[in-house]
Scaffold this active site. Structure first.
Site, PDB file in Angstrom:
ATOM      1  N   SER A   2       0.684  -1.093   0.156  1.00 21.93           N
ATOM      2  CA  SER A   2      -0.064  -0.089  -0.014  1.00 21.93           C
ATOM      3  C   SER A   2       0.808   1.113   0.149  1.00 21.93           C
ATOM      4  O   SER A   2       0.628   2.145  -0.689  1.00 21.93           O
ATOM      5  CB  SER A   2      -0.919   0.030   1.201  1.00 21.93           C
ATOM      6  N   ALA A  31      -4.695  -0.577  -2.476  1.00 24.49           N
ATOM      7  CA  ALA A  31      -4.010   0.397  -1.424  1.00 24.49           C
ATOM      8  C   ALA A  31      -5.120   0.319  -0.197  1.00 24.49           C
ATOM      9  O   ALA A  31      -6.205   0.910  -0.517  1.00 24.49           O
ATOM     10  CB  ALA A  31      -3.597   1.469  -1.779  1.00 24.49           C
ATOM     11  N   LYS A  32      -4.667  -0.318   1.143  1.00 16.34           N
ATOM     12  CA  LYS A  32      -5.517  -0.222   2.272  1.00 16.34           C
ATOM     13  C   LYS A  32      -5.233   1.257   2.782  1.00 16.34           C
ATOM     14  O   LYS A  32      -4.390   1.498   3.595  1.00 16.34           O
ATOM     15  CB  LYS A  32      -5.311  -1.159   3.215  1.00 16.34           C
ATOM     16  N   ALA A  33      -5.791   2.228   2.290  1.00 13.52           N
ATOM     17  CA  ALA A  33      -5.112   3.807   2.599  1.00 13.52           C
ATOM     18  C   ALA A  33      -6.375   4.489   3.282  1.00 13.52           C
ATOM     19  O   ALA A  33      -7.434   4.100   3.258  1.00 13.52           O
ATOM     20  CB  ALA A  33      -4.842   4.679   1.236  1.00 13.52           C
ATOM     21  N   TYR A  91     -11.026   5.374   3.140  1.00 14.85           N
ATOM     22  CA  TYR A  91     -12.080   5.066   4.036  1.00 14.85           C
ATOM     23  C   TYR A  91     -13.282   5.993   4.369  1.00 14.85           C
ATOM     24  O   TYR A  91     -14.184   6.134   4.879  1.00 14.85           O
ATOM     25  CB  TYR A  91     -11.478   4.324   5.295  1.00 14.85           C
TER      26      TYR A  91
END
Length: 314
Positions: free
Chosen positions: A64, A156-158, A162
């Site tokens: 990420s 990407a866990k950005a 969220y």
């Protein structure tokens, strides 16, 4: 749910008191959402505790960061060791682990490269995430779509991604649902606000492919691996919204959600409104492995030296 503080947080290579893990209000991340993070669970075992799929989670954190040109100043082995260090020093298990890398205090403006990269790792107790109990959750199709391709990178866990998740979850909540399921820009099923989606139809397990703006979930991969091990037919394909309404079973997967059955979608019962046999079979295998009650046949567990509370099969 309220955060239960623990004693220490890992910050840039050092364990510091929980209450000292602060950042400046002018840090880049506060203004522009420039962070990448992970969510990891540590499960109680018959003897001790173990972190579930730690290397895979930390590799995704590194990946990420790479997508957002944030080269983390620690190797995969160093990050994994840091997680173990935090869990063992705090002595809390079962627990949830939150590693986060962020752009800190340096420069103002959209370009983040003049701001330092800080890495924090915290852990704390956290129970069931998706409401609904053992009977399953009542969810809705959200009016908010998931991120369109080539806008915000879904792989990407950005933190910034969220904001979209918050809209999905808040809309579901105010309308009396436990969670929302988002469609992608083409109107095909993508994922929940923080979970991947699976459905069963005529004995076949389906899940949307990553190209439908879904996160490459670690638990998603675990479910696929378990299903194939159990000899269940698995298909990754685009899923139209209406297929959810006529599915025999539907469930969420995710680190926070684990394997959570869905009872209804838009007030339409899934099957007979109770968790189906394949959902229960996959969940039993998942929780059995995670809680050390079945063999760790896939090498998913990293033991930690913590005297854990009694493991609970959700």
């Amino acid at each position: 749910m309220p955060i239960q503080p623990t004693e220490k947080i890992w910050r840039n290579g050092q364990l510091i008191p929980w209450e000292q893990a602060n950042i400046h209000v002018m840090s880049h991340v506060v203004h522009y959402g420039s962070s990448v993070f992970e969510g990891i669970r540590c499960y109680g075992q018959p003897s001790g505790a173990a972190i579930f799929r730690l290397p895979e989670h930390m590799q995704r954190l590194i990946d990420s960061g790479k997508i957002y040109r944030m080269t983390l100043p620690y190797s995969l082995d160093e990050l994994c060791a840091a997680v173990v260090d935090v869990v063992e020093n705090n002595g809390v298990a079962p627990c949830y682990v939150r590693p986060i890398a962020l752009r800190g205090y340096g420069e103002i403006g959209v370009n983040p490269t003049g701001s330092p990269i800080d890495v924090f790792i915290a852990n704390f107790p956290w129970g069931k995430y998706v409401a609904g109990g053992h009977g399953g959750a009542d969810v809705c199709i959200s009016s908010w779509n998931r991120l369109a391709p080539n806008t915000m990178p879904a792989l990407a866990k950005a933190g910034a991604n969220y904001m979209n998740s918050q809209l999905i979850r808040m809309e579901a909540d105010i309308n009396g649902y436990a969670e929302g399921i988002a469609l992608d820009v083409n109107g095909l099923v993508s994922e929940g606000s923080g979970e991947n989606v699976f459905l069963v139809r005529n004995g076949v397990l389906y899940t949307p492919p990553l190209a439908n703006s879904a996160l490459s979930g670690i638990t998603r991969d675990s479910v696929l691996t378990i299903a194939r091990h159990l000899g269940l037919p698995v298909v990754e394909q685009s899923v139209p919204r209406e297929l959810l309404y006529i599915a025999d079973e539907v469930f969420f997967s995710g680190t926070a959600a684990e394997v959570s059955p869905i009872r209804s979608i838009d007030r339409i019962l899934v099957g007979d409104g109770t968790p189906g046999p394949l959902t229960k079979q996959i969940a039993d295998e998942f929780f059995g492995i995670a809680n050390g009650l079945k063999p760790d046949r896939f090498g998913w567990l990293t033991p930690v030296k913590v005297n854990a509370a009694e493991p609970v099969n959700a």
